[in-house]
Enzyme design. Structure first.
Site, short mmCIF file in Angstrom:
data_model
loop_
_atom_site.label_atom_id
_atom_site.label_comp_id
_atom_site.label_asym_id
_atom_site.label_seq_id
_atom_site.Cartn_x
_atom_site.Cartn_y
_atom_site.Cartn_z
N GLY A 1 0.82 -1.21 0.00
CA GLY A 1 0.00 0.00 0.00
C GLY A 1 0.85 1.25 0.00
N ASP B 1 -1.17 7.78 -6.99
CA ASP B 1 0.17 7.27 -6.72
C ASP B 1 1.19 7.79 -7.74
OD1 ASP B 1 -1.33 5.82 -4.93
OD2 ASP B 1 -0.36 3.91 -5.35
#
Ligand code: PMV
Length: 315
Positions: free
Chosen positions: A87, A136
């Site tokens: 993660g 991200d």
């Protein structure tokens, strides 16, 4: 040869909801994905860490090279400080590092091409992983703190649209915060978790409301960040964690780590896709929280934030 590196990240607010165009805030951390890329003399096909590049083992590399590289065979060596499937954004850090290396090998510079690198890295994540947000890849490219918002605000970098969702990508100021990450040791599958939330969202109004509520909470988080109000940030994190549980992405081990961290923290929540993966806590006592996470069976890691984005490192 070109050496590049990109930071990992933690999502402070808004994971999952951001896939539907709701806001999110992510912070780059100092753990980096590093890469050496050189043209491969006298060989056919690309190599990754000495192995022939295959779709099964190197999906992000293969997608990026097939779509964004028209030179000859490459020899790529990787060195990651970011645990994969934790993660913490290792696939985005990998993809942006590679994209940066491809730009530099083609005679361009990362600094001139940052927006293109971020867009192509997002397209690569989307192509490999299925539905995704640019959270991200934007954070790995730009570093520091990134806000994805529904409209333009101060600090706007660029705008992205994909799969019926759109995001305005901004820089956001990040105060000095002590963040402790707790990895469950269980690798969550982001694609499957995003698909699970989608099924819930499609069939259930309560899920749609929860996604919208996460978006509102994230914008309150922007105010708390700007005001440097850690107590408020902590409260919002606790609430965001609760909403993510409603969406079905919590996990008993994550919950254990969150509960272990809370007595000594302003707030704690799962971060990233969930289903395992990692949690984060904000605290004035990082060592103590790290110990509590460890005692609860997690792998703690005191994260340093305000990390620089993708860069070319010394040869
Ligand atoms: O597991 P991670 O860190 O890749 O986090 C994914 C965050 C999601 O919001 C669940 C998906 C996305 O693409 O934004």
């Amino acid at each position: 040869m070109v050496r590049t590196s990109s930071p990992g990240k933690v999502i402070l607010f808004g994971e999952h909801a951001v896939v539907y165009g709701e806001p999110a805030i992510a912070l780059a951390v100092t753990s980096r994905f590093k890469m050496n890329v050189r043209p491969r003399a006298g060989g056919k096909g690309h190599l990754v860490d000495g192995h022939r590049m295959t779709a099964a083992h190197h999906s992000y590399f293969k997608y990026a090279v097939e779509n964004y590289w028209d030179g000859g065979p490459l020899d790529i060596a990787t060195d990651s400080e970011i645990p994969s499937s934790s993660g913490m954004g290792s696939s985005a850090a990998l993809t942006t590092s590679l994209m940066g290396a491809l730009v530099e090998l083609s005679g361009g510079t990362i600094d001139d091409e940052r927006e293109r690198i971020a867009r192509q890295s997002f397209a690569t994540e989307y192509g490999v992983q299925g539905r995704a947000s640019p959270t991200d890849t934007s954070t790995a490219t730009m570093g520091m703190g990134i806000l994805l918002a529904k409209g333009p605000m101060d600090g706007l970098l660029w705008h992205v649209e994909r799969g019926g969702a759109e995001w305005y990508i901004h820089r956001v100021d990040v105060p000095q915060l002590n963040i402790v990450v707790g990895f469950t040791g269980i690798k969550g599958n982001t694609g499957e978790l995003v698909a699970k939330v989608r099924r819930f969202w499609e069939s259930n109004n309560f899920a749609k409301e929860t996604v919208a509520d996460i978006g509102k909470l994230t914008m309150e988080g922007v105010e708390a960040l700007n005001a440097g109000d850690v107590e408020r940030l902590g409260e919002l994190m606790d609430r965001n964690h609760q909403m993510l549980s409603i969406l079905g992405v919590n996990h008993p081990k994550l919950q254990r780590l969150v509960e272990a961290a809370r007595p000594h923290s302003y707030g704690a929540k799962l971060t990233g896709a969930g289903g395992g993966g990692s949690m984060i806590a904000i605290t004035d006592e990082p060592e103590r929280v790290a110990k509590a996470i460890q005692d609860a069976g997690g792998r703690p890691f005191i994260a340093e934030i305000r990390a620089p984005g993708l860069r070319r490192d010394g040869d």
